[in-house]
Design a protein around this motif. Structure first.
Motif, short mmCIF file in Angstrom:
data_model
loop_
_atom_site.label_atom_id
_atom_site.label_comp_id
_atom_site.label_asym_id
_atom_site.label_seq_id
_atom_site.Cartn_x
_atom_site.Cartn_y
_atom_site.Cartn_z
N LYS A 65 8.89 36.71 13.04
CA LYS A 65 9.03 37.98 13.77
C LYS A 65 10.48 38.26 14.16
N TYR A 66 11.29 37.24 14.28
CA TYR A 66 12.69 37.39 14.67
C TYR A 66 13.57 36.80 13.59
N VAL A 67 14.67 37.50 13.29
CA VAL A 67 15.64 37.01 12.33
C VAL A 67 16.98 36.92 13.05
N ARG A 68 17.60 35.74 12.95
CA ARG A 68 18.87 35.52 13.64
C ARG A 68 19.93 35.08 12.64
N ILE A 69 21.11 35.66 12.78
CA ILE A 69 22.29 35.25 12.03
C ILE A 69 23.18 34.53 13.03
N ARG A 70 23.46 33.24 12.78
CA ARG A 70 24.16 32.41 13.77
C ARG A 70 25.32 31.67 13.11
N LEU A 71 26.51 31.85 13.70
CA LEU A 71 27.67 31.09 13.22
C LEU A 71 27.47 29.62 13.55
N GLU A 72 28.05 28.76 12.75
CA GLU A 72 27.99 27.32 12.99
C GLU A 72 29.15 26.85 13.87
N ASP A 73 30.15 27.71 14.05
CA ASP A 73 31.27 27.37 14.92
C ASP A 73 31.59 28.57 15.82
N ARG A 74 32.47 28.37 16.77
CA ARG A 74 32.81 29.42 17.72
C ARG A 74 33.80 30.39 17.09
N ALA A 83 20.62 38.96 16.46
CA ALA A 83 19.20 38.82 16.09
C ALA A 83 18.49 40.17 16.15
N VAL A 84 17.40 40.26 15.39
CA VAL A 84 16.55 41.46 15.38
C VAL A 84 15.10 41.05 15.55
N ASP A 85 14.36 41.82 16.33
CA ASP A 85 12.91 41.68 16.48
C ASP A 85 12.29 42.69 15.52
N ILE A 86 11.67 42.22 14.45
CA ILE A 86 11.12 43.14 13.45
C ILE A 86 9.73 43.64 13.81
N GLY A 87 9.23 43.26 14.99
CA GLY A 87 8.05 43.91 15.56
C GLY A 87 6.70 43.33 15.21
N ALA A 88 6.61 42.54 14.18
CA ALA A 88 5.36 41.91 13.75
C ALA A 88 5.73 40.71 12.89
N ILE A 89 4.73 39.99 12.44
CA ILE A 89 4.98 38.84 11.56
C ILE A 89 5.10 39.36 10.12
N TYR A 90 6.21 39.03 9.49
CA TYR A 90 6.46 39.42 8.10
C TYR A 90 6.80 38.19 7.28
N ARG A 120 3.37 31.14 20.51
CA ARG A 120 2.53 31.75 21.53
C ARG A 120 3.05 33.15 21.79
N ASN A 121 2.26 33.94 22.45
CA ASN A 121 2.72 35.27 22.85
C ASN A 121 3.56 35.14 24.10
N ASN A 122 4.87 35.10 23.93
CA ASN A 122 5.76 35.04 25.09
C ASN A 122 6.89 36.03 24.89
N THR A 123 7.70 36.20 25.90
CA THR A 123 8.77 37.19 25.83
C THR A 123 10.08 36.63 25.31
N SER A 124 10.19 35.32 25.17
CA SER A 124 11.42 34.72 24.66
C SER A 124 11.48 34.86 23.14
N TRP A 125 12.64 35.21 22.63
CA TRP A 125 12.78 35.41 21.19
C TRP A 125 12.81 34.10 20.42
N PHE A 126 13.42 33.07 20.99
CA PHE A 126 13.66 31.86 20.21
C PHE A 126 12.94 30.63 20.72
N ASP A 127 12.58 30.59 22.01
CA ASP A 127 11.88 29.42 22.56
C ASP A 127 10.44 29.41 22.08
N ASP A 128 9.89 28.22 21.96
CA ASP A 128 8.49 28.05 21.58
C ASP A 128 8.17 28.76 20.27
#
Length: 184
Positions: free
Chosen positions: A153-162, A81-88, A118-126
């Motif tokens: 604000k965050y972009v994640r690339i996630r595999l569907e399997d292990r 994942a990447v934090d792009i720093g603002a809402i895009y 909300r303004n929190n420090t977690s990338w994916f929660d809430d």
């Protein structure tokens, strides 16, 4: 005799507006050199998540330890994942995978965009999540177009399997919407 232009803040902003008007509809890579993380690290000293946004487009991981990010296989499906720093408003995500081997590792994955509620420090929660793209087949290159109004604000690339996840470069193209301020 040389003339000298005095640039005030207003003049500068006007010039920037003119430049951006010329590029109406154009988007820019907003992920370059931004903060990244991944589910696991293949190696403690190399192949970190930041290698996927370092402007190095080499796709042969075997030629250097510094090319590409690389996860290990964990208890959960691998992600980057990447934090792009603002809402895009994200228009597309470009992925450069490995070409030296292991193309099957970059298959059956999703590209998700997270907008914090909300303004929190977690990338994916809430956060509200928008699916940009699902890729079933193996690839070494992908230019995935996101649906309209894919905002976050965050972009994640996630595999569907292990499996392992190796990304040599990731570009996130979008246009600025708003800043997000933390309460710190």
């Amino acid at each position: 005799m040389l003339s000298r232009e005095i640039v005030t803040n207003d003049t500068y902003l006007t010039k920037i507006h003119k430049i951006s008007s010329l590029r109406e509809g154009a988007t820019f890579d907003v992920a370059k050199y931004k903060q990244t993380k991944q589910s696991t690290n293949y190696d403690a000293t190399r192949r970190h998540s930041s290698n996927a946004v370092d402007s190095n487009y080499e796709q042969n991981l075997g030629s250097s330890w510094d090319y590409c990010s690389h996860s290990n296989v964990g208890d959960e499906p691998s992600w980057w994942a990447v934090d792009i720093g603002a809402i895009y408003d994200i228009s597309n995500v470009v992925i450069f995978g490995r070409t030296d081997c292991c193309a099957e590792w970059l298959s059956n994955f999703v590209i998700e965009v997270f907008r914090p509620c909300r303004n929190n420090t977690s990338w994916f929660d809430d956060s509200s999540v928008t699916l940009c793209h699902h890729q079933k087949e193996k690839i070494t290159y992908l230019n995935a177009t996101c649906p309209e109004q894919t905002v976050g604000k965050y972009v994640r690339i996630r595999l569907e399997d292990r499996n392992y996840l190796a990304l040599c470069e990731v570009e996130v193209h979008g246009t600025f919407v708003e800043n997000v301020y933390s309460g710190m």
